[in-house]
Design a protein around this motif. Structure first.
Motif, mmCIF file in Angstrom:
data_model
loop_
_atom_site.group_PDB
_atom_site.id
_atom_site.type_symbol
_atom_site.label_atom_id
_atom_site.label_comp_id
_atom_site.label_asym_id
_atom_site.label_seq_id
_atom_site.Cartn_x
_atom_site.Cartn_y
_atom_site.Cartn_z
ATOM 1 N N ASN A 90 0.869 -1.314 -0.113
ATOM 2 C CA ASN A 90 -0.172 -0.094 -0.198
ATOM 3 C C ASN A 90 0.873 1.229 0.142
ATOM 4 N N LEU A 91 0.668 2.101 -1.134
ATOM 5 C CA LEU A 91 1.457 3.279 -1.140
ATOM 6 C C LEU A 91 1.376 4.241 0.183
ATOM 7 N N LYS A 92 0.218 4.059 0.630
ATOM 8 C CA LYS A 92 -0.017 5.091 1.751
ATOM 9 C C LYS A 92 0.554 4.502 3.142
ATOM 10 N N ASP A 93 1.020 3.459 3.329
ATOM 11 C CA ASP A 93 1.646 3.087 4.318
ATOM 12 C C ASP A 93 2.931 3.513 4.077
ATOM 13 N N LEU A 129 4.196 6.064 2.399
ATOM 14 C CA LEU A 129 4.231 7.585 2.638
ATOM 15 C C LEU A 129 4.114 8.087 4.181
ATOM 16 N N GLU A 130 3.020 7.186 4.818
ATOM 17 C CA GLU A 130 2.890 7.552 6.458
ATOM 18 C C GLU A 130 4.219 7.423 7.043
ATOM 19 N N LYS A 131 4.909 6.425 6.934
ATOM 20 C CA LYS A 131 6.169 6.134 7.362
ATOM 21 C C LYS A 131 7.279 7.155 7.323
#
Length: 356
Positions: A348-351, A353-355
């Motif tokens: 998941n690209l969202k995961d 970027l959040e990191k």
């Protein structure tokens, strides 16, 4: 990205075509079903008029060469895209070659001055044979005596009409086209023919005028004609939008598409020089149903005044915008890289970027 050029020259236009009808067969006792022909194609341009314009333009040799620099510039930018593809091309087609601007661009020395090598070889060293085709013999052979012809294996071939390609399937390793496809009536059909004559996993690279090309001239002429004559006539051709081109390439069977746009802005002393350069390049109006004869003098004078008022530069010159649509499409092959199906991703690209 916008680019400003200082010189005098111009281009224009593009289009579509009319074709056969429907075939129905029957006998006295039994009727038979036949596959329907393709639907009629809307014609926009008079192809014979365009041929005559190119023949007459190329006959004035020096003027034609002077006003050809926009086509030279676009050919350079199109050919530079080959620098990113590390292949050799035994057999290449230049479709709608005009005066062989692509052949000239391929022979330019050091085409990649910012590359890893101190001096890069001309792209022509990767071309086995270039076949340049056009319907205008005078235009096609205009520069046949120039020195660059000695630096590339080139053959020129006159074809009756660019809308019908007389080549066998799977014939070419690369097809190039620079600033000629905006005059095609049946653009979807021509793109499908180009896809057919390419070998599998080989590319078509093209550049054509589109979108808001010459919007300054279009608007000023419409206002001038409305003011002086109470109506307008077609003076500037309809052009494809960048949003249409990707769909047309996909419809023709191309894969791994790339479409991008550049604006080239050319400054002219006045509208008369602009329209004279259009004529000298063989890029005059060829729209079916256009008003025959020259534009009336009062309309031309009003057009020049309106153009300056709406679009003029502070130094007294006028800008003319050429919107160039560049396209790359690849013919499908069994071993060609393909995108994964939608939803098959495991990260998941969202995961990610959040990191960060």
């Amino acid at each position: 990205m916008n680019h400003i050029l200082r010189r005098s020259s111009t281009l224009l236009s593009r289009g579509w075509k009319e074709v056969g009808g429907r075939t129905i067969g029957s006998t006295a006792r039994r009727s038979y079903a036949f596959q329907a022909a393709s639907p009629p194609v809307h014609q926009v341009f008079n192809r014979r008029t365009k041929w005559l314009q190119k023949e007459r333009a190329a006959a004035d040799l020096q003027h034609s060469r002077i006003t050809g620099y926009v086509k030279d510039e676009v050919a350079i930018r199109l050919c530079n895209r080959l620098l990113d593809i590390k292949r050799s091309y035994p057999k290449v087609l230049d479709f709608g070659a005009n005066a062989c601007h692509i052949a000239w661009a391929l022979t330019r020395p050091d085409p990649d001055p910012d590359g890893p090598q101190p001096v890069s070889e001309p792209i022509a060293t990767r071309i086995g044979h270039l076949l340049a085709v056009d319907s205008s013999q005078t235009m096609l052979y205009r520069d046949a005596d120039l020195p660059y012809n000695n630096d590339i294996n080139i053959t020129r071939q006159v074809i009756p009409d660019e809308e019908t390609l007389p080549f066998e399937a799977d014939s070419f390793d690369l097809v190039l086209s620079s600033l000629s496809m905006h005059w095609i009536n049946d653009l979807p059909g021509v793109l499908a023919q180009i896809n057919n004559i390419l070998k599998p996993d080989c590319a078509f690279m093209g550049a054509m005028l589109g979108g808001d090309t010459l919007f300054e001239l279009r608007t000023s002429l419409q206002l001038a004609e409305t003011e002086r004559r109470g109506g307008i006539s077609p003076r500037v051709s309809p052009l494809a939008d960048v949003r249409d081109v990707g769909g047309l390439l996909q419809r023709a069977g191309f894969k791994m598409l790339t479409v991008d746009v550049e604006d080239i802005v050319v400054d002219y002393p006045n509208t008369f020089a602009l329209m004279e350069d259009l004529r000298a390049m063989g890029e005059g109006n060829a729209v079916l149903g256009r008003e025959m004869g020259p534009i009336p003098r009062d309309v031309l004078l009003a057009n020049d005044a309106i153009y300056r008022e709406l679009h003029g530069n502070e130094d007294g010159t006028i800008p003319a915008t050429f919107r160039i649509i560049y396209m790359i499409g690849w013919k499908e092959s069994a071993d060609q890289a393909k995108p994964l199906p939608r939803g098959s991703g495991e990260i998941n690209l969202k995961d990610i970027l959040e990191k960060k």
